[in-house]
Write an enzyme that holds these catalytic residues in place. Structure first.
Site, PDB file in Angstrom:
ATOM      1  N   GLN A   1       1.020  -1.207  -0.072  1.00 10.99           N
ATOM      2  CA  GLN A   1      -0.027  -0.094   0.141  1.00 10.99           C
ATOM      3  C   GLN A   1       1.025   1.405  -0.021  1.00 10.99           C
ATOM      4  O   GLN A   1       0.247   2.379  -0.157  1.00 10.99           O
ATOM      5  CB  GLN A   1      -1.016  -0.046   1.127  1.00 10.99           C
ATOM      6  CG  GLN A   1      -1.998  -0.942   1.203  1.00 10.99           C
ATOM      7  CD  GLN A   1      -2.592  -1.109   2.662  1.00 10.99           C
ATOM      8  OE1 GLN A   1      -2.654  -2.132   3.303  1.00 10.99           O
ATOM      9  NE2 GLN A   1      -3.390  -0.271   3.006  1.00 10.99           N
TER      10      GLN A   1
ATOM     11  N   PHE B   1      -7.660   1.842  11.741  1.00 11.85           N
ATOM     12  CA  PHE B   1      -6.499   2.328  12.473  1.00 11.85           C
ATOM     13  C   PHE B   1      -6.584   2.911  13.746  1.00 11.85           C
ATOM     14  O   PHE B   1      -6.483   3.860  14.063  1.00 11.85           O
ATOM     15  CB  PHE B   1      -5.906   3.617  11.397  1.00 11.85           C
ATOM     16  CG  PHE B   1      -4.442   4.019  11.519  1.00 11.85           C
ATOM     17  CD1 PHE B   1      -3.680   3.142  10.869  1.00 11.85           C
ATOM     18  CD2 PHE B   1      -4.028   4.944  12.213  1.00 11.85           C
ATOM     19  CE1 PHE B   1      -2.175   3.309  11.065  1.00 11.85           C
ATOM     20  CE2 PHE B   1      -2.729   5.044  12.446  1.00 11.85           C
ATOM     21  CZ  PHE B   1      -1.722   4.566  11.717  1.00 11.85           C
TER      22      PHE B   1
ATOM     23  N   THR C   1      -3.458  11.453  10.472  1.00 10.50           N
ATOM     24  CA  THR C   1      -3.381  12.572  11.809  1.00 10.50           C
ATOM     25  C   THR C   1      -1.701  12.908  11.558  1.00 10.50           C
ATOM     26  O   THR C   1      -1.549  14.228  12.436  1.00 10.50           O
ATOM     27  CB  THR C   1      -3.531  11.789  13.024  1.00 10.50           C
ATOM     28  OG1 THR C   1      -2.771  10.484  12.859  1.00 10.50           O
ATOM     29  CG2 THR C   1      -5.132  11.424  13.266  1.00 10.50           C
TER      30      THR C   1
ATOM     31  N   GLU D   1     -12.768   3.144   5.237  1.00 10.14           N
ATOM     32  CA  GLU D   1     -12.786   2.592   6.574  1.00 10.14           C
ATOM     33  C   GLU D   1     -13.951   2.819   7.393  1.00 10.14           C
ATOM     34  O   GLU D   1     -14.480   1.947   8.120  1.00 10.14           O
ATOM     35  CB  GLU D   1     -11.665   3.401   7.642  1.00 10.14           C
ATOM     36  CG  GLU D   1     -10.255   3.012   6.930  1.00 10.14           C
ATOM     37  CD  GLU D   1      -9.240   3.937   7.579  1.00 10.14           C
ATOM     38  OE1 GLU D   1      -8.357   3.312   8.256  1.00 10.14           O
ATOM     39  OE2 GLU D   1      -9.178   5.217   7.222  1.00 10.14           O
TER      40      GLU D   1
ATOM     41  N   GLU E   1       0.490  -1.986   4.534  1.00 11.25           N
ATOM     42  CA  GLU E   1       1.163  -0.513   4.817  1.00 11.25           C
ATOM     43  C   GLU E   1       2.666  -0.411   4.936  1.00 11.25           C
ATOM     44  O   GLU E   1       3.327   0.187   4.564  1.00 11.25           O
ATOM     45  CB  GLU E   1       0.364   0.322   5.755  1.00 11.25           C
ATOM     46  CG  GLU E   1       0.888   1.621   5.747  1.00 11.25           C
ATOM     47  CD  GLU E   1      -0.373   2.538   6.379  1.00 11.25           C
ATOM     48  OE1 GLU E   1       0.065   3.622   7.050  1.00 11.25           O
ATOM     49  OE2 GLU E   1      -1.374   2.185   6.966  1.00 11.25           O
TER      50      GLU E   1
ATOM     51  N   ARG F   1      -7.843  -1.520   9.019  1.00 13.74           N
ATOM     52  CA  ARG F   1      -8.819  -0.784   8.377  1.00 13.74           C
ATOM     53  C   ARG F   1      -9.485  -0.207   9.576  1.00 13.74           C
ATOM     54  O   ARG F   1      -9.979  -0.774  10.600  1.00 13.74           O
ATOM     55  CB  ARG F   1      -9.779  -1.810   7.868  1.00 13.74           C
ATOM     56  CG  ARG F   1     -10.993  -1.009   7.036  1.00 13.74           C
ATOM     57  CD  ARG F   1     -11.609  -1.943   6.551  1.00 13.74           C
ATOM     58  NE  ARG F   1     -12.635  -1.287   5.376  1.00 13.74           N
ATOM     59  CZ  ARG F   1     -13.258  -2.214   4.501  1.00 13.74           C
ATOM     60  NH1 ARG F   1     -13.294  -3.184   4.528  1.00 13.74           N
ATOM     61  NH2 ARG F   1     -14.097  -1.510   3.490  1.00 13.74           N
TER      62      ARG F   1
ATOM     63  N   ALA G   1      -5.601   5.482   5.742  1.00 12.88           N
ATOM     64  CA  ALA G   1      -6.781   6.608   6.127  1.00 12.88           C
ATOM     65  C   ALA G   1      -7.715   7.023   5.406  1.00 12.88           C
ATOM     66  O   ALA G   1      -8.240   8.210   5.325  1.00 12.88           O
ATOM     67  CB  ALA G   1      -5.740   7.776   6.523  1.00 12.88           C
TER      68      ALA G   1
ATOM     69  N   ARG H   1      -5.542   7.750  17.268  1.00 12.22           N
ATOM     70  CA  ARG H   1      -6.955   7.600  16.532  1.00 12.22           C
ATOM     71  C   ARG H   1      -7.778   7.004  17.328  1.00 12.22           C
ATOM     72  O   ARG H   1      -8.761   7.688  17.281  1.00 12.22           O
ATOM     73  CB  ARG H   1      -6.643   6.999  15.126  1.00 12.22           C
ATOM     74  CG  ARG H   1      -8.047   7.432  14.424  1.00 12.22           C
ATOM     75  CD  ARG H   1      -7.811   6.815  12.880  1.00 12.22           C
ATOM     76  NE  ARG H   1      -7.084   7.769  12.182  1.00 12.22           N
ATOM     77  CZ  ARG H   1      -7.918   8.644  11.403  1.00 12.22           C
ATOM     78  NH1 ARG H   1      -9.215   8.590  11.508  1.00 12.22           N
ATOM     79  NH2 ARG H   1      -7.343   9.428  10.498  1.00 12.22           N
TER      80      ARG H   1
END
Length: 762
Positions: free
Chosen positions: A197, A344, A449, A713, A232, A342, A518, A310
């Protein structure tokens, strides 16, 4: 206009016919070598010796590498440089790569790796949240705290107060295509094909490992067979291993994990515990809430800090909390390094506040849907009528809140009140099978973020026949990103969708990209492609001498005459007009200080609401989901067909996390649920008999790509309603709050039934 049309996935036919090419399908050169890691069999300790002679002598083995053999950086972490590719003297979890086998076939490499003997002086592993707290094993000096108001005084003054604890398990990504990479040494660069990703991160880690500048590595990703956050950062190890082995041997190198190795080596969703102390009034309105989050992060930092952040940022979900405190512990354990998944961290934070709402409703004997609605943020409409917006615990004003209207519509459309009464009647008449029904809302913040990640680039090229090639930094993992961005390009240029071809994501076409994560893929890359297309349109307008030329349906109308887009492209080329442009987009109006816990980390919120109905067998805990109704906010959907698919899939994956998917480690730190035989993802037979999904059709008030909203997400959290429905069914079994834990497996449902009945063994 191409956007808003429900077009199928751009390579749907290739997917169903098997013609879609994944990394493992790329024809490897005849001299390609294959790699496999030798893994640690213990969770913690110091390596005292390695006997790899039998590995080196095994048939087909070309080379065996240890940490001492690596030419440059021995690191594959996404952030903290704390994750060596190969163990550097200490082992930290069962499954950690210790040595690397390079052989002439995949099978030969696997067989040889099993022959290695690694001697380890074992330490006592830290495996659980309780172990980590006792040892003060953590990734920050102390807990991080976000707060709003005066929590202690408000709790003390509240008419009612309750406390509780919710444990949530982790989750395996279970992408259909496992982790895989192929590295091919070139004349002046290393070409890496990776199921990732984040191609730019692969580029950076490979460059570090080879000791070359970033331009010396080219990474290409055409597609992935699923990612869900698990690709990721977890693909770094394979790509680096292949590139290093290719540099050492001068030959192409390929590596793929089988499913067991993928489970054992790679990180999962963070399992977590949420403790809560809530004060509320007779109507169920929260006066104050105090959350404590405990995140089990595993052995390396990976992305645990922003994941746990998060969770804190979503601890309010849809509710305007006048006084709130969220304390977060990020704990270091001798297990796989937990990673992005997914949502996060958002799902873990959201489940915490939804448990509080459920618990309050049970205590007061109120409808949980009513309690939730009473605690909502002020609506966007009421704010327009001079009411002050609510603010989150981190100080962001919520000005776009629409869940009041969405809730009203969903509950009416699914006949919630009548069905709730029918469930009560059923439960009164049936002592063994109990039904439950539950509603839950979703408010999910959209943006990275880490502010600098909110940017994207694109390259758009018009050829002289009017065909268009687009490149951007987003990666395709089955979600339909390439189709959506191609629709954006077609709409902006006024051509048919068939005139656009999305090309593979490549670091030599668009540099310095962010991960496709994200829920940012369409937002960021769509805007970057649109920017490039607008530049090209402006050049074509200049060529025509008409700033008001109309581009529509493959035709360009200018000064009373019309020509095809293809003819204009040919004419512009002949006039030496540049038909190639780069585009760029940076998300505006965001600023975030994670240390202070204050700012505007999100550009906007995506909303949704769901109702689930379930039935449980009180004697065994077995259960079924009978019906699910979802209303989800995609703004002005770029592609309703793809968005509906994302919502359906997100719900199923979220429900799986909270019901059937259970990760089990033994006392030695070995993952015991490391294959489909022992780890249960939802199957077709688990889908609800009635599954209704609809889009809330309202433009995004924020200036996003054609007023759409992100959809990757947010739908995952609709699975929470199924967990709450199971809790509602269990609550019908006795007077006590059932305290259902997650995942709500059949065994856990059975235990919760006993707790509801007041059994000591529950």
């Amino acid at each position: 206009m191409s956007v808003t049309k429900p077009l199928p996935h751009d390579t749907a036919l290739e997917h169903v016919t098997g013609r879609a090419r994944y990394v493992d399908d790329i024809p490897a050169p005849a001299d390609c070598l294959h790699l496999c890691f030798g893994l640690s069999a213990v969770a913690a300790g110091t390596i005292t010796g390695m006997d790899l002679d039998s590995v080196r002598q095994a048939p087909g083995v070309v080379a065996v590498l240890t940490a001492e053999d690596l030419p440059h950086a021995n690191d594959v972490s996404p952030s903290a440089h704390d994750e060596p590719l190969l163990a550097d003297g200490t082992v930290h979890y069962v499954g950690q790569p210790v040595f690397l086998v390079v052989a002439d076939s995949h099978l030969a490499a696997r067989k040889a790796a099993a022959l290695g003997k690694v001697q380890v002086a074992e330490d006592t592993p830290i495996l659980t949240i309780e172990d980590a707290l006792a040892a003060d094993s953590r990734f920050e000096d102390g807990p991080r705290i976000y707060a709003k108001g005066d929590v202690d005084d408000a709790l003390a003054a509240a008419p009612h107060r309750l406390t509780g604890r919710l444990d949530m398990g982790g989750q395996e990504h279970f992408y259909l295509e496992g982790q895989v990479a192929l590295a091919m040494p070139g004349e002046s660069d290393m070409v890496v094909h990776s199921s990732s990703q984040h191609p730019t991160e692969i580029q950076h880690k490979v460059a570090e490992a080879l000791g070359v500048p970033f331009h010396g590595v080219r990474v290409e990703v055409r597609r992935m067979g699923g990612g869900f956050g698990g690709k990721e950062s977890q693909g770094n190890a394979l790509a680096v291993a292949c590139a290093v082995a290719a540099q050492v041997t001068g030959r192409p190198c390929k590596m793929r994990y089988d499913r067991d190795d993928d489970f054992i080596i790679t990180g999962k969703r963070h399992d977590a515990r949420v403790d809560y102390d809530a004060g509320f009034d007779d109507q169920g309105r929260i006066r104050a809430v105090d959350f404590t989050h405990y995140f089990r992060c595993g052995w390396a930092m990976d992305l645990s800090l922003p994941v746990a952040d998060r969770a804190m940022l979503h601890a309010d979900n849809a509710y305007d909390l006048p006084h709130a405190r969220i304390t977060s512990h990020r704990l270091k354990t001798n297990t796989q390094s937990a990673t992005a998944f997914r949502g996060f961290g958002g799902p873990q934070g959201m489940v915490g506040i939804e448990r509080v709402m459920d618990h309050i409703a049970h205590r007061l004997g109120l409808d949980p849907a009513t309690v939730r609605a009473r605690n909502y943020y002020p609506s966007a409409l009421s704010i327009c009528e001079q009411k002050k917006p609510g603010t989150t615990p981190y100080g962001m004003a919520v000005t776009d809140f629409i869940l009041d209207g969405m809730t009203e519509k969903l509950l009416a459309d699914c006949d919630y009140q009548a069905r709730r009464a029918a469930v009560a009647d059923w439960n009164a008449a049936n002592p063994i099978l109990k039904k439950g029904i539950a509603f839950s809302p979703v408010k999910f913040g959209i943006s990275f973020t880490l502010t600098q990640l909110n940017q994207a680039g694109a390259l758009v090229q018009i050829y002289s026949d009017g065909s268009v090639l687009i490149n951007h930094g987003g990666t395709e993992m089955g979600q339909g990103l390439f189709q959506k961005v191609a629709q954006v390009a077609a709409t902006t240029l006024g051509v048919a969708r068939d005139a656009i071809r999305p090309s593979a994501t490549a670091t030599d076409k668009v540099p310095n990209t962010s991960a496709t994560a994200a829920s940012s893929g369409s937002d960021l890359n769509g805007m970057a492609v649109r920017d490039a297309c607008l530049k090209l349109r402006a050049r074509l307008c200049d060529h025509l001498g008409d700033a008001d030329a109309v581009f529509e349906d493959g035709t360009v109308r200018s000064k009373g005459r019309a020509m095809s887009f293809a003819d204009l492209a040919q004419d512009a080329w002949a006039a030496r007009v540049s038909l190639s442009a780069t585009g760029f987009y940076a998300t505006p109006d965001i600023a975030w200080d994670r240390i202070k816990g204050q700012g505007r980390p999100f550009y906007y919120f995506a909303y949704g609401a769901s109702v689930s109905e379930v039935v449980i067998d009180t004697l065994t805990g077995e259960n079924r989901t009978l019906r699910v109704d979802i209303l989800h906010d995609c703004g002005t959907s770029l592609n309703p067909a793809l968005d509906l698919g994302q919502i359906e899939g997100g719900y199923v994956q979220g429900a799986g996390w909270l019901t059937t998917e259970e990760l089990v480690w033994d006392d030695a730190g070995r993952l015991r649920t490391h294959a489909p035989t022992t780890y249960k993802i939802p199957a077709c037979s688990d889908r609800p008999d009635v599954f209704n999904v609809a889009l809330w059709d309202a433009p995004n008030p924020a200036d996003t790509i054609y007023r759409s909203k992100a959809v990757g997400e947010p739908p995952f959290m609709h699975g929470i309603s199924t967990f709450l429905a199971l809790s509602d069914a269990v609550a019908a079994c006795g007077p006590h709050y059932p305290d259902l834990q997650a995942p709500a497996t059949a065994e856990e449902v059975w235990r919760a039934v006993a707790r509801a009945q007041g059994s000591e063994t529950g």
